[in-house]
Write an enzyme that holds these catalytic residues in place. Sequence first.
Site, mmCIF file in Angstrom:
data_model
loop_
_atom_site.group_PDB
_atom_site.id
_atom_site.type_symbol
_atom_site.label_atom_id
_atom_site.label_comp_id
_atom_site.label_asym_id
_atom_site.label_seq_id
_atom_site.Cartn_x
_atom_site.Cartn_y
_atom_site.Cartn_z
ATOM 1 N N SER A 52 -44.842 -6.483 51.971
ATOM 2 C CA SER A 52 -43.517 -6.446 52.528
ATOM 3 C C SER A 52 -42.606 -7.546 51.993
ATOM 4 O O SER A 52 -41.382 -7.483 52.175
ATOM 5 C CB SER A 52 -43.581 -6.527 54.055
ATOM 6 N N SER A 90 -48.917 -9.105 52.167
ATOM 7 C CA SER A 90 -47.479 -9.103 51.914
ATOM 8 C C SER A 90 -46.925 -10.256 51.098
ATOM 9 O O SER A 90 -45.754 -10.218 50.704
ATOM 10 C CB SER A 90 -46.714 -9.023 53.244
ATOM 11 N N LYS A 138 -38.141 -15.656 53.735
ATOM 12 C CA LYS A 138 -38.293 -14.257 54.160
ATOM 13 C C LYS A 138 -37.562 -14.049 55.488
ATOM 14 O O LYS A 138 -37.605 -14.916 56.373
ATOM 15 C CB LYS A 138 -39.772 -13.931 54.297
#
Lengths: 471, 97
Positions: free
Chosen positions: A150, A174, A75
């Site tokens: 997210s 997330s 990420k």
Amino acid sequence: MQNLTIKKARELLDQKEISAVELAEKYLTKIEKENTALNAYISTYNSAKAMAHAADQQIKEGKQTALTGIPFGIKDNILVEGEYASACAGILQGYVATYDAEVIRRLRKDGAVLLGRTNMDDAAMGSSTETSFYGPTRNPLDLSRVPGGSGGGSAAAVAADLCIAALGSDTGGSIRQPASHTGIVGFKPTYGRVSRRGLISLASSLDQIGPAAKTVEDAEIIFNAIAGIDPLDSTTRDGSVGTAKKVIGVPYDLFGSHLDADVSDVFDASVARLKNLGYEIRDIKLPHLEYGLASYYIILPAEASANLARYDGVRYGLHVDGAGGIGDYFATRGAGFGKEVRRRIILGTYVLSAGYYDAYYTQAIKVRDLIARDFEEAFKEVSAICLPTTAAPAFKLGEKSSDPIKMYLEDLFTIPANLAGVPAISIPAGTVEREGKHLPLGMQLIAPEFGDERLFNIGKQFEANNQTPSV
Amino acid sequence: MISIEEVKKLTELARIAVPDAELEELRADLDRILDYVGQVQKLAGEKVDRDLPEHRNVFRDDREPHEPGKYTEAILKQAPDRSGDYIRVKKVLEQGR
């Protein structure tokens, strides 16, 4: 060699049926061909091939670990030295990480191969990966829908087999919510079990790094590799939990009315599967959890407003000129923060300001404590808690963008675990049909503090009991 | 109900330039959100007693620093405006103060 798990890839690598370099190249080629349609990756790392070579060397010397040669997506808010890291935020464009995050240091030591940085909502604020500086990621199961957020990029990358596994971060869901929406496993550790050093901070009391993986076993392998006390992150901690009894609690009150009938059926089928595995199921009450979302959307903006104060265009990232020194801040931050980020920073500034602090922030902390206590009380009677990860399958791009509250409600079931600091996992539970497409749904399990292992144990049993009910 | 003046003041505190045209939308959004999160006040009467671990500071030993300059270049390379080994910013002090 499609859809490899860590275990399968380990066998192939160790039996010399494929080299780490060949495996990395296979994935990099796949990314080149298929990423544009999904936008799961922002870019691949320059150092990916070098890591693959190093992994082959490690295997050659017989020093491989479980993760040597395994290709990962990372990420964009986790620092990999020498590579761009921006949390997909305008304000961090151009920043090159000057050190490895602790989890990256560990993965590197184990010989994992990091392929590239995955897409996410702007500064990790969002539940759909639509606010990213780099544009939205699409759900591989239905390109007209979001993958969740997210960490939608990591989830999409794993679901589309553009890596074997990925790392994400989970502040309010997330990792888990995108896992539910893309049909993979997403795990959030007990707060403090995994170091946050080198994770671009959103909310320091809520953030945790965790795996997005194809199986529960893979998630467990990754967790074991990245967890541990880090002297450079004083919020890391260790602890233990007692022996589990085979009793699982379900807080039906919390979600009963929120679910569509077919979503409810998938959840009920999951509970039936747990029963078949010998678990006693008890209806439990978690009376304060319904206030969790309200509490979270005070605490998170408050902490984020403090954490994002560091972005001022002076030391790194975007710089926009303004009138004088202080004008630089206004101009840089005005240009660099997306609408959602700006909204939350302003909200955080408000709830922390004199006159409103007690009404909002102090109260939110109290609600957080009440929720944590709800969990503590429940865990005296049950060893794990089961509930849906999301109330519905993945929604369409743009469907929730105009109403912030509608978007925030996506995290209704995931937020409590972050507030209480307890571990939680989302495991694929089945699918429902929407407009001719079969969309996945996740079952969520929550354990007490330091009960991370319990989630892997139950999860692996659940996975092995292999009926996936479709409705 | 949060006012436009309050929102403007908040943007100043947060050092974020918001064009005048966007202030009303921001105000309306904040209003709606504050309305929702205000729910926490419903639990104002409740008491919580939890056993929480003691907060403690964690320091490393104040010795064995790394060699000077080891990270300097990597860090300074990031600066938008650099002058030698300095990060350059606009003047913040007025002449004669």
